[in-house]
Scaffold this motif. Structure first.
Motif, short mmCIF file in Angstrom:
data_model
loop_
_atom_site.label_atom_id
_atom_site.label_comp_id
_atom_site.label_asym_id
_atom_site.label_seq_id
_atom_site.Cartn_x
_atom_site.Cartn_y
_atom_site.Cartn_z
N LYS A 35 0.84 -1.18 0.00
CA LYS A 35 0.00 0.00 0.00
C LYS A 35 0.88 1.24 0.00
O LYS A 35 1.71 1.42 0.90
N GLN A 36 0.70 2.07 -1.02
CA GLN A 36 1.57 3.23 -1.17
C GLN A 36 1.33 4.26 -0.08
O GLN A 36 0.24 4.34 0.50
N ASP A 37 2.38 5.02 0.21
CA ASP A 37 2.30 6.10 1.20
C ASP A 37 2.05 7.42 0.49
O ASP A 37 2.56 7.66 -0.62
N LEU A 88 -2.28 4.53 1.75
CA LEU A 88 -3.58 4.50 1.08
C LEU A 88 -3.99 3.04 0.91
O LEU A 88 -3.27 2.26 0.28
N PHE A 89 -5.14 2.66 1.45
CA PHE A 89 -5.53 1.26 1.50
C PHE A 89 -6.51 0.86 0.40
O PHE A 89 -7.21 -0.14 0.54
N LYS A 90 -6.56 1.60 -0.67
CA LYS A 90 -7.46 1.22 -1.76
C LYS A 90 -7.01 -0.12 -2.37
O LYS A 90 -5.84 -0.48 -2.34
N GLN A 91 -7.99 -0.83 -2.93
CA GLN A 91 -7.74 -2.15 -3.50
C GLN A 91 -6.78 -2.07 -4.67
O GLN A 91 -6.90 -1.22 -5.55
N GLY A 92 -5.80 -2.98 -4.70
CA GLY A 92 -4.90 -3.08 -5.84
C GLY A 92 -5.43 -4.07 -6.87
O GLY A 92 -6.34 -4.87 -6.58
N ASP A 93 -4.89 -4.02 -8.08
CA ASP A 93 -5.27 -4.98 -9.11
C ASP A 93 -4.84 -6.38 -8.69
O ASP A 93 -3.90 -6.55 -7.91
N ILE A 94 -5.52 -7.40 -9.22
CA ILE A 94 -5.10 -8.78 -8.95
C ILE A 94 -4.60 -9.42 -10.24
O ILE A 94 -5.04 -9.07 -11.34
N THR A 95 -3.66 -10.32 -10.10
CA THR A 95 -3.09 -11.01 -11.25
C THR A 95 -2.98 -12.50 -10.94
O THR A 95 -2.74 -12.89 -9.79
N GLU A 96 -3.15 -13.34 -11.94
CA GLU A 96 -3.15 -14.79 -11.74
C GLU A 96 -1.74 -15.33 -11.70
O GLU A 96 -0.89 -14.96 -12.51
N THR A 97 -1.47 -16.21 -10.73
CA THR A 97 -0.16 -16.85 -10.60
C THR A 97 -0.26 -18.38 -10.68
O THR A 97 0.75 -19.04 -10.93
N ARG A 98 -1.44 -18.94 -10.41
CA ARG A 98 -1.69 -20.38 -10.39
C ARG A 98 -0.90 -21.09 -9.30
O ARG A 98 -0.72 -22.31 -9.33
N ASN A 99 -0.42 -20.34 -8.34
CA ASN A 99 0.27 -20.91 -7.18
C ASN A 99 -0.77 -21.11 -6.07
O ASN A 99 -1.42 -20.15 -5.66
N PRO A 100 -0.95 -22.33 -5.57
CA PRO A 100 -1.99 -22.55 -4.55
C PRO A 100 -1.73 -21.80 -3.25
O PRO A 100 -2.64 -21.66 -2.43
N PHE A 101 -0.51 -21.35 -3.05
CA PHE A 101 -0.19 -20.61 -1.82
C PHE A 101 -0.24 -19.10 -2.04
O PHE A 101 0.20 -18.34 -1.17
N ASP A 102 -0.76 -18.66 -3.17
CA ASP A 102 -1.03 -17.24 -3.41
C ASP A 102 -2.52 -17.01 -3.28
O ASP A 102 -3.32 -17.70 -3.91
#
Length: 322
Positions: A35-37, A88-102
């Motif tokens: 989260k950016q400052d 700033l706690f706004k939602q960030g974009d999400i990206t697929e990794t296919r890692n079950p621990f992500d």
């Protein structure tokens, strides 16, 4: 003239701190859940300046004219400073990794009845004994869902914090004592429930004790203090609500007629195999860094000009001839 030096110097110090904050944001553009400052710039209190002992006084009929009264000139601003850097706690974009621990955390929680922002966080902790629950004062909060499994079979963050469940216990996916060996077969539902695939029936089985990710609802997240890059410590009054508690309070408020649309239930979810990216806009950050640099250079030129004027006054105007 000296006041101008102090004002410009304070501006340079404030801009230097702002530049460092922007550079830190840019350096963490690829850090999951970062989260950016935002640097908060404030002005020093204004000062009221006056002339004294100038034989000027108020002209009031019936009263003597008192010599030597101060004559108000106006207000003087003595510069700026960067008081703090607020995340700033706004939602960030999400990206697929296919890692079950992500695991990406998505939330659209509505403000509380007082209008305070609410955000959802994972609960994590540093534990001396991973078999014991974390104490409330030891719990930390993060949006970083990029995890791994340590040598003892526990889910941990990149910083070595244990990922906690809804009972503040460390989540163990591989346990040689009980024979539990989930590994890559870990499944996390949309509601954060921990499951795994039965090797025989291939059915999804809920982990023992109906484990669920330890999600916490933080009201007014500006009361969180950053520890390191992605970990926050809560310094507000009272305790943070666990997600189960927040959902129960939400339903109780609806039943009592306080409002009709849920503010928590149905407004969040977890996405396994995906990761939430930093909410930093690289182009905007670079533009802000260039603006800060230009303003810093402008303050430098002011100091250079004042210094040259003072040098001329001391070496030429004040020179004694003869």
């Amino acid at each position: 003239m000296i006041r101008g030096l102090y004002t410009s110097a304070s501006g340079m110090l404030a801009l230097q701190n702002r530049q460092e904050s922007l550079a830190n944001n840019l350096a963490n553009v690829n850090t999951p859940g970062f989260k950016q400052d935002m640097g908060v710039m404030r002005a020093f209190p204004e000062q009221l300046i006056s002339r004294i002992r100038d034989q000027e006084g108020p002209d009031i009929a019936g009263y003597p004219n008192l010599d030597g009264q101060a004559a108000v000139i106006g207000r003087l601003n003595s510069g700026v400073y960067m008081s703090e850097a607020l995340p700033l706690f706004k939602q960030g974009d999400i990206t697929e990794t296919r890692n079950p621990f992500d695991v990406a955390l998505l939330d659209n929680l509505q403000p509380d009845q007082d209008g305070n922002e609410r955000r959802l966080f994972y609960s994590v902790a540093k534990l001396e004994d991973a078999a014991q629950p974390a104490q409330p004062e030891d719990v930390r909060y993060t949006r970083n869902g990029n995890w791994s499994v340590n040598s003892d079979g526990y889910l941990v963050t990149a910083d070595g914090y244990y990922v906690l469940d809804n009972d503040r216990q460390a989540i163990r996916v591989n346990d040689p004592v009980t024979g539990l060996n989930i590994g890559q077969g870990l499944k996390i539902s949309r509601l954060g429930e921990l499951q795994y695939e039965d090797p025989v029936t291939k059915d999804l089985v809920t982990m023992p004790n109906n484990l669920r990710l330890g999600l916490s609802v933080v009201t007014d997240p500006l009361k969180l203090v950053r520890e390191g890059t992605n970990i926050f410590r809560y310094e507000g009054e009272g305790q943070i609500e666990a997600l189960d508690e927040a959902e129960a309070n939400d339903q109780a408020a609806i039943a009592a007629g306080q409002y009709t649309v849920p503010t928590v239930a149905g407004r969040y979810g977890t996405q396994q195999g995906w990761i939430e990216r930093a909410n930093v806009d690289p182009m905007q950050t670079i533009t802000s860094m260039m603006s800060a640099l230009r303003a810093y250079e402008a303050n430098q030129r002011v100091i250079t000009t004042i210094d040259g004027t003072m040098e001329k006054a001391a070496n030429e105007i004040g020179r004694v001839n003869g």
